[in-house]
Design a protein around this motif. Structure first.
Motif, PDB file in Angstrom:
ATOM      1  N   LEU A  30       3.790 -65.912   6.364  1.00 56.89           N
ATOM      2  CA  LEU A  30       4.638 -67.290   6.796  1.00 56.89           C
ATOM      3  C   LEU A  30       4.555 -68.405   6.102  1.00 56.89           C
ATOM      4  O   LEU A  30       5.220 -69.168   5.486  1.00 56.89           O
ATOM      5  CB  LEU A  30       4.853 -67.507   8.234  1.00 56.89           C
ATOM      6  N   ARG A  31       3.204 -68.543   5.783  1.00 56.73           N
ATOM      7  CA  ARG A  31       2.890 -69.911   5.292  1.00 56.73           C
ATOM      8  C   ARG A  31       2.657 -70.051   3.641  1.00 56.73           C
ATOM      9  O   ARG A  31       3.041 -70.993   2.883  1.00 56.73           O
ATOM     10  CB  ARG A  31       1.389 -70.522   5.679  1.00 56.73           C
ATOM     11  N   ARG A  32       2.302 -69.001   2.914  1.00 60.74           N
ATOM     12  CA  ARG A  32       1.965 -68.912   1.674  1.00 60.74           C
ATOM     13  C   ARG A  32       2.573 -67.803   0.998  1.00 60.74           C
ATOM     14  O   ARG A  32       2.374 -67.513  -0.116  1.00 60.74           O
ATOM     15  CB  ARG A  32       0.530 -68.927   1.299  1.00 60.74           C
ATOM     16  N   GLY A  33       3.304 -67.012   1.651  1.00 67.87           N
ATOM     17  CA  GLY A  33       4.091 -65.846   0.996  1.00 67.87           C
ATOM     18  C   GLY A  33       3.501 -64.447   1.218  1.00 67.87           C
ATOM     19  O   GLY A  33       2.272 -64.285   1.492  1.00 67.87           O
ATOM     20  N   PRO A  34       4.032 -63.401   0.952  1.00 70.03           N
ATOM     21  CA  PRO A  34       3.815 -62.039   1.218  1.00 70.03           C
ATOM     22  C   PRO A  34       2.733 -61.651   0.282  1.00 70.03           C
ATOM     23  O   PRO A  34       1.533 -60.892   0.723  1.00 70.03           O
ATOM     24  CB  PRO A  34       4.930 -60.970   0.762  1.00 70.03           C
ATOM     25  N   ALA A  35       2.438 -62.125  -1.061  1.00 63.86           N
ATOM     26  CA  ALA A  35       1.165 -61.788  -1.745  1.00 63.86           C
ATOM     27  C   ALA A  35      -0.025 -62.219  -1.137  1.00 63.86           C
ATOM     28  O   ALA A  35      -1.027 -61.237  -1.061  1.00 63.86           O
ATOM     29  CB  ALA A  35       1.397 -62.553  -3.280  1.00 63.86           C
ATOM     30  N   ALA A 164       3.173 -57.209   5.081  1.00 65.43           N
ATOM     31  CA  ALA A 164       3.216 -58.557   4.396  1.00 65.43           C
ATOM     32  C   ALA A 164       4.733 -58.760   4.022  1.00 65.43           C
ATOM     33  O   ALA A 164       5.228 -59.441   3.844  1.00 65.43           O
ATOM     34  CB  ALA A 164       2.153 -58.504   3.249  1.00 65.43           C
ATOM     35  N   TYR A 165       5.129 -57.538   3.257  1.00 68.12           N
ATOM     36  CA  TYR A 165       6.550 -57.507   2.358  1.00 68.12           C
ATOM     37  C   TYR A 165       7.716 -57.249   3.449  1.00 68.12           C
ATOM     38  O   TYR A 165       8.691 -57.577   3.336  1.00 68.12           O
ATOM     39  CB  TYR A 165       6.248 -56.649   1.140  1.00 68.12           C
ATOM     40  N   GLY A 166       7.569 -56.275   4.371  1.00 64.58           N
ATOM     41  CA  GLY A 166       8.420 -55.822   5.312  1.00 64.58           C
ATOM     42  C   GLY A 166       8.514 -56.977   6.438  1.00 64.58           C
ATOM     43  O   GLY A 166       9.691 -57.310   6.711  1.00 64.58           O
ATOM     44  N   GLY A 167       7.461 -56.875   7.312  1.00 61.52           N
ATOM     45  CA  GLY A 167       7.564 -57.873   8.476  1.00 61.52           C
ATOM     46  C   GLY A 167       7.578 -59.216   8.007  1.00 61.52           C
ATOM     47  O   GLY A 167       8.202 -60.007   8.776  1.00 61.52           O
ATOM     48  N   GLY A 168       7.221 -59.719   6.857  1.00 60.29           N
ATOM     49  CA  GLY A 168       7.129 -60.830   6.504  1.00 60.29           C
ATOM     50  C   GLY A 168       8.615 -61.428   6.162  1.00 60.29           C
ATOM     51  O   GLY A 168       9.031 -62.544   6.663  1.00 60.29           O
ATOM     52  N   ARG A 169       9.565 -60.380   5.570  1.00 61.07           N
ATOM     53  CA  ARG A 169      10.879 -60.973   5.584  1.00 61.07           C
ATOM     54  C   ARG A 169      11.597 -60.895   6.774  1.00 61.07           C
ATOM     55  O   ARG A 169      12.460 -61.875   7.063  1.00 61.07           O
ATOM     56  CB  ARG A 169      11.535 -59.708   4.625  1.00 61.07           C
ATOM     57  N   LEU A 170      11.297 -60.376   7.594  1.00 60.68           N
ATOM     58  CA  LEU A 170      11.853 -60.598   9.167  1.00 60.68           C
ATOM     59  C   LEU A 170      11.602 -61.734   9.650  1.00 60.68           C
ATOM     60  O   LEU A 170      12.341 -62.314  10.314  1.00 60.68           O
ATOM     61  CB  LEU A 170      11.547 -59.257  10.115  1.00 60.68           C
ATOM     62  N   LEU A 171      10.208 -62.159   9.704  1.00 63.36           N
ATOM     63  CA  LEU A 171       9.788 -63.147  10.148  1.00 63.36           C
ATOM     64  C   LEU A 171      10.315 -64.496   9.475  1.00 63.36           C
ATOM     65  O   LEU A 171      10.284 -65.678  10.232  1.00 63.36           O
ATOM     66  CB  LEU A 171       8.043 -63.368  10.197  1.00 63.36           C
ATOM     67  N   ALA A 172      10.544 -64.213   8.131  1.00 61.24           N
ATOM     68  CA  ALA A 172      10.848 -65.548   7.398  1.00 61.24           C
ATOM     69  C   ALA A 172      12.570 -66.083   8.113  1.00 61.24           C
ATOM     70  O   ALA A 172      12.689 -67.109   7.953  1.00 61.24           O
ATOM     71  CB  ALA A 172      11.025 -65.134   5.937  1.00 61.24           C
ATOM     72  N   GLY A 178      10.931 -71.655  14.561  1.00 63.60           N
ATOM     73  CA  GLY A 178      10.430 -69.904  14.921  1.00 63.60           C
ATOM     74  C   GLY A 178       9.202 -69.724  14.251  1.00 63.60           C
ATOM     75  O   GLY A 178       8.150 -69.466  14.884  1.00 63.60           O
ATOM     76  N   GLN A 179       9.165 -70.245  12.930  1.00 61.47           N
ATOM     77  CA  GLN A 179       7.893 -69.857  12.301  1.00 61.47           C
ATOM     78  C   GLN A 179       6.637 -70.572  12.894  1.00 61.47           C
ATOM     79  O   GLN A 179       5.341 -70.066  12.999  1.00 61.47           O
ATOM     80  CB  GLN A 179       7.930 -70.240  10.700  1.00 61.47           C
ATOM     81  N   ARG A 180       7.028 -71.940  12.938  1.00 59.58           N
ATOM     82  CA  ARG A 180       6.174 -72.742  13.665  1.00 59.58           C
ATOM     83  C   ARG A 180       5.565 -72.223  15.115  1.00 59.58           C
ATOM     84  O   ARG A 180       4.273 -72.178  15.371  1.00 59.58           O
ATOM     85  CB  ARG A 180       6.523 -74.303  13.969  1.00 59.58           C
TER      86      ARG A 180
END
Length: 204
Positions: A30-35, A164-172, A178-180
């Motif tokens: 969330l903070r710095r990206g999926p990588a 990172a890449y699947g769940g991260g997109r949903l959380l974004a 919401g991210q906070r």
């Protein structure tokens, strides 16, 4: 191939339960990206691979050495978790720009997850038991051991890639507010894991 797939399934099963590394992966995604989230997971997968190597080789001497320093390692891991949890809460309270720019690079993310996972030396017991089962109670050949270690690492890395890449997109899609809240929850849970790990270590 069958042995590799079985080991990969074990690596996936070991990585999948929600724990400190999973929380770090989510928070950093969330903070710095999926990588960065994926590299964090790779640190844990590398630690799993190291312990799997020892388990496949049946390194009794290494197991004994780790058992003698299990308490300080676990306490060090608790301190690292506490530091990360407090840092996560502080970043969640800061503005979005500060959260996005904070933190070290990919190497720092990898090494922190590697050290945190290695701070739980009792994980090696699980790998020894699992590998003995995979080997059918017989001493694994070097080729079989290599397949099992590669399978564990692959399965673990696959989970972190999906998270990172699947769940991260949903959380974004939750948006900044919401991210906070997710980051705040991650921080509280990380602190909780730190306290629980320290309590279990000192009580045991």
């Amino acid at each position: 191939m069958s042995l590799f797939l079985e080991a990969a399934a074990i690596g996936l099963a070991i990585a999948a339960p929600v724990g400190p590394i999973g929380l770090l992966c989510i928070e950093r995604t969330l903070r710095r990206g999926p990588a960065t989230g994926f590299v964090t997971g790779l640190g844990a997968a590398s630690a799993d691979g190291l312990y799997a190597s020892a388990g496949a080789a049946g390194m009794g001497t290494l197991l004994y050495t780790l058992s003698t320093i299990a308490t300080p390692l676990a306490l060090a891991g608790s301190a690292l978790l506490l530091y990360m949890g407090v840092g996560t809460l502080r970043r969640a309270a800061a503005n979005h720009a500060a959260r996005a720019s904070e933190g070290g690079g990919l190497l720092a993310a990898y090494l922190s997850a590697l050290g945190l996972t290695l701070s739980n030396p009792m994980t090696i017991l699980s790998f020894i038991a699992v590998f003995a089962s995979l080997a059918g109670g017989q001493h694994a050949t070097p080729a079989d051991a290599a397949l099992m270690v590669a399978g564990v690492f692959t399965g673990s890395a696959l989970w972190w890639l999906l998270l990172a890449y699947g769940g991260g997109r949903l959380l974004a899609r939750l948006g900044p507010a919401g991210q906070r809240r997710i980051n705040q929850l991650c921080g509280v849970l990380l602190i909780g894991f730190a306290v629980l790990m320290a309590w279990r270590t000192l009580a045991g």
